[in-house]
Design a protein around this motif. Structure first.
Motif: not given
Length: 352
Positions: A113-114, A138, A141, A156-159, A174-176, A192
């Protein structure tokens, strides 16, 4: 302001090139130079578009088709409008899927994503985590102690990857999404918000209320599995929850503890599978199917949407209804009820 296009072809292709990539036969060599600039549904088409059309009711779309090229069965070539390159194949939809993955590779495989290309300084990575070169983690994470992530995998971010978890190569988290108590193979895509490896739902009645049964097992996910957004997979109680090679799981699916799913199954959204169910290979579950605990579903079974399964199902059968039963029996009962109510039986395809 122009509408954004999130997935565009990596370059322009000719109809001749597409035929070669798809293993299709170009019906008219004079149209080999038709240029492909987009992929579209046959209903929409457009100048420069590649579309696909199959036999049956779908074939009527050829009557008003606008496109540069169409993947279709050889039986439909005579109906393709002049100037549109007909690329004949016995499986147009499958060929189109192959081409889409080649022409629009970022749509076939999730990307960072980033734009990160390595380990983000804004990620929290335990000192003893093992991350192979080429993996991407990312911002935001979390990678727990002793976790391992293979080359080419994107987090991904927040995972969150819990302590000791192992994730193979060329995968995506995926994110989160959160993963605990899990071993995951190569080329696994987890979308996600998915939750994998949390406690299974088991409480023991006691004079003082419900006593939680500790869940001591794992989740084991084999190669080439895809898990949809916000799906939840509980870890086993004492043994493992297992997802077999090549299985594809839609969004918002719940799999209970100790569930064992075979290879190359397809599970649609809102399915709920209770604990300790065993599902064979090449099984297809329609949306909102519910399966009671400790049942066995044989290889190649198809279960229609919104069915409630209360009994084991032998291999190769098609079931439907609530409670579920062999599909032919269910359709027979539905028609009888319609007749009793004074309604005529409906026409159409009754396949599950």
């Amino acid at each position: 302001m122009a509408d954004p296009q999130f997935y565009v072809p990596s370059r322009r292709y000719t109809a001749g090139e597409i035929a070669t990539l798809a293993g299709a036969v170009l019906a008219d060599d004079t149209l080999a130079g038709n240029e492909i600039s987009s992929l579209a549904a046959a209903e929409d088409g457009g100048a420069g578009a590649l579309v696909y059309v199959e036999k049956g009711r779908h074939a009527r779309l050829l009557d008003t088709l606008t496109a540069a090229a169409v993947l279709c069965p050889v039986e439909l070539v005579s109906r393709v409008p002049a100037g549109i390159a007909a690329l004949t194949t016995s499986a147009p939809a499958l060929a189109f899927a192959d081409i889409a993955g080649i022409v629009c590779p970022t749509a076939a495989s999730p990307q960072p994503v980033t734009g990160e290309t390595g380990l983000s300084p804004a990620a929290h990575i335990a000192a003893d985590a093992l991350i192979e070169p080429g993996a991407i983690v990312e911002a935001g994470a979390v990678i727990g102690a002793g976790a391992a992530i293979g080359r080419g995998t994107i987090v991904a971010p927040g995972a969150m990857i819990g302590p000791g978890c192992q994730i193979g190569r060329d995968g995506y988290v995926g994110a989160s999404a959160s993963i605990v108590a899990s071993l995951i193979g190569d080329r696994v895509i987890i979308h996600a918000g998915a939750r994998i490896g949390q406690d299974g739902f088991r409480f023991m009645p006691s004079p003082r209320g419900l006593k939680k049964m500790p869940q001591l097992g794992r989740v084991v996910i084999q190669d080439d599995v895809e898990i949809g957004a916000n799906t939840t997979i509980d870890r086993g109680a004492l043994s493992d929850t297992l997802i077999g090679e090549g299985t594809k799981i839609d969004n918002l699916v719940q799999l209970g503890h100790n569930v064992r799913i075979g290879r190359h199954c397809a599970i649609a959204a809102h399915v709920g599978v209770s604990g300790s169910v065993v599902i064979g290979d090449f099984v297809m579950l329609g949306g909102r199917v519910g399966i009671a605990d400790h049942l066995k579903i044989g290889d190649g079974v198809h279960i229609a949407a919104a069915s409630g399964v209360m009994h084991d199902i032998p291999a190769g059968q098609k079931w439907a209804g609530l409670p579920a039963q062999p599909a032919k029996d269910w359709f027979r009962e539905v028609n009888m009820i319609r007749k009793l109510a004074g309604n005529k039986a409906r026409k159409g395809n009754r396949d599950v």
